[in-house]
Enzyme design. Structure first.
Site, PDB file in Angstrom:
ATOM      1  N   ARG A 232       0.778  -1.222  -0.113  1.00 38.03           N
ATOM      2  CA  ARG A 232      -0.124   0.115   0.098  1.00 38.03           C
ATOM      3  C   ARG A 232       1.007   1.179  -0.097  1.00 38.03           C
ATOM      4  O   ARG A 232       0.435   2.155   0.505  1.00 38.03           O
ATOM      5  CB  ARG A 232      -1.161  -0.053   1.037  1.00 38.03           C
ATOM      6  CG  ARG A 232      -1.994  -1.195   1.222  1.00 38.03           C
ATOM      7  CD  ARG A 232      -3.007  -1.172   2.197  1.00 38.03           C
ATOM      8  NE  ARG A 232      -4.011  -1.783   2.041  1.00 38.03           N
ATOM      9  CZ  ARG A 232      -3.857  -3.203   2.522  1.00 38.03           C
ATOM     10  NH1 ARG A 232      -2.863  -3.540   3.218  1.00 38.03           N
ATOM     11  NH2 ARG A 232      -4.850  -4.108   2.233  1.00 38.03           N
TER      12      ARG A 232
ATOM     13  N   LYS B  18       2.241  11.074 -10.267  1.00 41.91           N
ATOM     14  CA  LYS B  18       1.046  10.527 -11.138  1.00 41.91           C
ATOM     15  C   LYS B  18       2.071   9.046 -11.447  1.00 41.91           C
ATOM     16  O   LYS B  18       3.013   9.192 -12.217  1.00 41.91           O
ATOM     17  CB  LYS B  18       0.599  11.236 -12.379  1.00 41.91           C
ATOM     18  CG  LYS B  18      -0.549  11.916 -12.099  1.00 41.91           C
ATOM     19  CD  LYS B  18      -0.925  12.561 -13.556  1.00 41.91           C
ATOM     20  CE  LYS B  18      -2.393  13.308 -13.550  1.00 41.91           C
ATOM     21  NZ  LYS B  18      -2.696  13.802 -14.784  1.00 41.91           N
TER      22      LYS B  18
ATOM     23  N   GLU C   3       6.505  18.880 -24.259  1.00 46.16           N
ATOM     24  CA  GLU C   3       5.950  19.129 -22.907  1.00 46.16           C
ATOM     25  C   GLU C   3       6.521  20.568 -22.305  1.00 46.16           C
ATOM     26  O   GLU C   3       6.083  21.214 -21.563  1.00 46.16           O
ATOM     27  CB  GLU C   3       6.355  18.263 -21.907  1.00 46.16           C
ATOM     28  CG  GLU C   3       5.885  16.702 -22.129  1.00 46.16           C
ATOM     29  CD  GLU C   3       4.216  16.847 -21.595  1.00 46.16           C
ATOM     30  OE1 GLU C   3       3.912  17.806 -21.037  1.00 46.16           O
ATOM     31  OE2 GLU C   3       3.431  15.825 -22.170  1.00 46.16           O
TER      32      GLU C   3
ATOM     33  N   LYS D  87       5.301  22.975 -13.514  1.00 52.64           N
ATOM     34  CA  LYS D  87       4.909  21.715 -13.030  1.00 52.64           C
ATOM     35  C   LYS D  87       4.786  21.667 -11.492  1.00 52.64           C
ATOM     36  O   LYS D  87       3.799  21.214 -10.901  1.00 52.64           O
ATOM     37  CB  LYS D  87       5.364  20.330 -13.422  1.00 52.64           C
ATOM     38  CG  LYS D  87       4.492  19.194 -13.241  1.00 52.64           C
ATOM     39  CD  LYS D  87       4.760  18.097 -14.417  1.00 52.64           C
ATOM     40  CE  LYS D  87       3.541  17.122 -13.955  1.00 52.64           C
ATOM     41  NZ  LYS D  87       4.113  15.747 -14.760  1.00 52.64           N
TER      42      LYS D  87
ATOM     43  N   GLU E 273      -5.517  16.198  -9.195  1.00 49.49           N
ATOM     44  CA  GLU E 273      -6.096  16.748 -10.342  1.00 49.49           C
ATOM     45  C   GLU E 273      -7.682  17.115 -10.126  1.00 49.49           C
ATOM     46  O   GLU E 273      -8.340  16.553 -10.781  1.00 49.49           O
ATOM     47  CB  GLU E 273      -6.005  15.697 -11.552  1.00 49.49           C
ATOM     48  CG  GLU E 273      -6.086  16.363 -12.731  1.00 49.49           C
ATOM     49  CD  GLU E 273      -5.758  15.392 -13.756  1.00 49.49           C
ATOM     50  OE1 GLU E 273      -4.597  15.600 -14.489  1.00 49.49           O
ATOM     51  OE2 GLU E 273      -6.384  14.260 -14.286  1.00 49.49           O
TER      52      GLU E 273
ATOM     53  N   ASN F  44      -2.873  18.992 -18.827  1.00 49.55           N
ATOM     54  CA  ASN F  44      -3.211  18.312 -19.887  1.00 49.55           C
ATOM     55  C   ASN F  44      -3.664  18.872 -21.039  1.00 49.55           C
ATOM     56  O   ASN F  44      -4.042  18.291 -22.174  1.00 49.55           O
ATOM     57  CB  ASN F  44      -4.639  17.449 -19.318  1.00 49.55           C
ATOM     58  CG  ASN F  44      -4.563  16.469 -18.248  1.00 49.55           C
ATOM     59  OD1 ASN F  44      -3.557  15.634 -18.163  1.00 49.55           O
ATOM     60  ND2 ASN F  44      -5.299  16.552 -17.390  1.00 49.55           N
TER      61      ASN F  44
ATOM     62  N   HIS G 116      -3.108  16.976 -24.286  1.00 49.02           N
ATOM     63  CA  HIS G 116      -3.036  15.527 -23.764  1.00 49.02           C
ATOM     64  C   HIS G 116      -4.253  14.674 -24.359  1.00 49.02           C
ATOM     65  O   HIS G 116      -4.186  13.275 -24.809  1.00 49.02           O
ATOM     66  CB  HIS G 116      -2.780  15.269 -22.416  1.00 49.02           C
ATOM     67  CG  HIS G 116      -1.239  15.730 -22.382  1.00 49.02           C
ATOM     68  ND1 HIS G 116      -0.662  16.755 -22.510  1.00 49.02           N
ATOM     69  CD2 HIS G 116      -0.214  14.721 -22.006  1.00 49.02           C
ATOM     70  CE1 HIS G 116       0.460  16.697 -22.135  1.00 49.02           C
ATOM     71  NE2 HIS G 116       1.008  15.651 -21.693  1.00 49.02           N
TER      72      HIS G 116
ATOM     73  N   HIS H 217      -3.119  11.727 -26.556  1.00 51.22           N
ATOM     74  CA  HIS H 217      -3.222  10.102 -25.677  1.00 51.22           C
ATOM     75  C   HIS H 217      -4.019   9.238 -26.777  1.00 51.22           C
ATOM     76  O   HIS H 217      -3.820   8.103 -27.044  1.00 51.22           O
ATOM     77  CB  HIS H 217      -3.981  10.053 -24.471  1.00 51.22           C
ATOM     78  CG  HIS H 217      -3.148  10.580 -23.352  1.00 51.22           C
ATOM     79  ND1 HIS H 217      -3.472  10.808 -21.890  1.00 51.22           N
ATOM     80  CD2 HIS H 217      -1.871  10.811 -23.343  1.00 51.22           C
ATOM     81  CE1 HIS H 217      -2.632  11.153 -21.369  1.00 51.22           C
ATOM     82  NE2 HIS H 217      -1.394  10.985 -22.029  1.00 51.22           N
TER      83      HIS H 217
ATOM     84  N   HIS I 288       5.394   9.876 -27.223  1.00 49.09           N
ATOM     85  CA  HIS I 288       4.206  10.944 -26.572  1.00 49.09           C
ATOM     86  C   HIS I 288       4.546  12.239 -26.904  1.00 49.09           C
ATOM     87  O   HIS I 288       3.415  13.045 -27.217  1.00 49.09           O
ATOM     88  CB  HIS I 288       4.814  10.664 -25.000  1.00 49.09           C
ATOM     89  CG  HIS I 288       3.977  11.608 -24.264  1.00 49.09           C
ATOM     90  ND1 HIS I 288       2.523  11.226 -23.938  1.00 49.09           N
ATOM     91  CD2 HIS I 288       4.115  12.589 -23.465  1.00 49.09           C
ATOM     92  CE1 HIS I 288       2.188  12.146 -23.112  1.00 49.09           C
ATOM     93  NE2 HIS I 288       3.153  13.209 -22.880  1.00 49.09           N
TER      94      HIS I 288
END
Length: 376
Positions: free
Chosen positions: A125, A147, A189, A232, A242, A250, A253, A257, A269
């Protein structure tokens, strides 16, 4: 924003409930023990096949510092982001008797930090993770922000967790072996950070040559990296999960994606996000009155970097279906990050399908003969 002393790493703090530093500089492997902390005894070093030499060097360095360092070599790029690869890493952790006080270190690009972060988040966990990104994309995006995620057949990053690292080591020396085209695809990016928050990034890209921009030992690339990370870090510090402002990251994105999925991740990407940003800019023009000068500026910068500006027209319905499954959607409503103006991002929810199609027509191109072509 560049560090005054090139020998000293620049420290950029990511705030929030679990704050951590991002260290930017050269020859920084010696910083790892300080980030791991004194209670860690065992470390799993996760790296892709292509970086075996670098991964082994990190593992050996940690072993010399007194840690029990174990290696997990995983597939390259997006092939790493599968549940089977995560299960392999869990197996290594279990067989090596890793406890909750031990840690994971990722060495590689964005896919590696996504996968390793997810493994760390899910083992017992949650155990500590430190990222050592070796690509520009990893440095300015994937390794910063907490993330983590893996891909499924239905889409990218649909399974994951928010799990902030204990720290990020951005050693610009690792960019020396990065192919120039891969450096520039990662630059997408950086461009994104410029348009959503820090226009000084755009000035640097416009006013410097490609040679200066790509020089891993130069001041220009160092400042671009630091500025993009600072954008960022600022956003993530306010909104880890988020629920609000973080959505601006995003930009480009949602369609990006979808393109990656349509191309079965054979597009880089950054290449997909480049097209996605042009789509988002055209959608911004149609729905928010974004000035043509901003749209043109974005196109010119992406073109200068050699990034793609268009995508095949015959894939629109496939892309639309993918975007409806995107994790940024809310129920039946599609959501897009758009610009009211330069550095003024906002969220557009449930736009008219006709406007989406009209925006796509501005970036649509004829399908390539003989199948899709990989860009970047």
């Amino acid at each position: 924003m560049s560090s005054e002393n090139a020998a000293e790493p620049r420290r950029i703090e990511v705030g929030g409930d679990q704050s951590y530093p991002v260290l930017v500089g050269s020859s920084l492997l010696g910083e790892l023990p300080g980030l791991l902390g004194e209670h860690v005894r065992k470390v799993l070093v996760v790296y892709p096949r292509a970086l075996r030499t670098t991964g082994d060097a990190v593992r050996e360095d940690l072993a010399a510092s007194g840690y029990e360092a174990v290696a997990a070599e995983i597939p390259d790029a997006e092939e790493a982001k599968h549940i089977q690869v995560a299960a392999f890493c869990w197996g290594v952790l279990g067989q090596s008797d890793f406890t909750r006080s031990d840690a994971v270190v990722s060495v590689g690009g964005g896919a590696v930090s996504d996968l390793a972060g997810f493994v760390a988040a899910s083992w017992l966990r949650g155990v500590k993770v430190v990222h050592v990104p070796t690509t520009l994309l990893g440095m300015v995006d994937a390794a910063v922000g907490g993330k983590t995620g893996i891909n499924t057949a239905e889409g990218k990053n649909l399974v994951g967790a928010f799990h902030p690292p204990a720290g990020v080591v951005v050693d610009v020396d690792t960019l020396a072996t990065l192919p120039r085209n891969e450096l520039f695809t990662g630059m997408a990016e950086v461009v994104k950070a410029g348009f959503i928050a820090d226009p000084a990034i755009l000035d640097l890209l416009e006013n410097n040559s490609l040679d200066d921009i790509s020089d891993h030992g130069g001041a220009v690339l160092r400042e671009l990296i630091e500025r993009a990370i600072a954008v960022k870090a600022s956003v993530v510090s306010e909104d880890l999960k988020e629920t609000g402002r973080r959505e601006i990251l995003n930009y480009g994105h949602t369609l990006g994606h979808a393109i990656e999925l349509a191309e079965r991740y054979q597009w880089r990407h950054g290449a997909a996000v480049s097209v996605g940003m042009m789509f988002a800019a055209e959608l911004s023009s149609l729905t928010r009155g974004l000035p043509d000068a901003v749209v043109d500026r974005q196109r010119d910068i992406l073109r200068k970097l050699g990034l793609p500006l268009t995508y095949r027209a015959d894939r629109w319905h496939q892309l639309l279906d993918s975007m409806k499954r995107d994790k940024k959607a809310r129920g039946a409503l599609l959501r897009f990050v758009v610009l009211d103006d330069l550095a003024r991002p906002t969220t557009l929810e449930g736009p008219d399908p006709a406007l989406l199609f009209a925006a796509f027509q501005e970036v649509a191109a004829e399908a390539p003969r003989g199948g899709a072509v990989q860009l970047g």
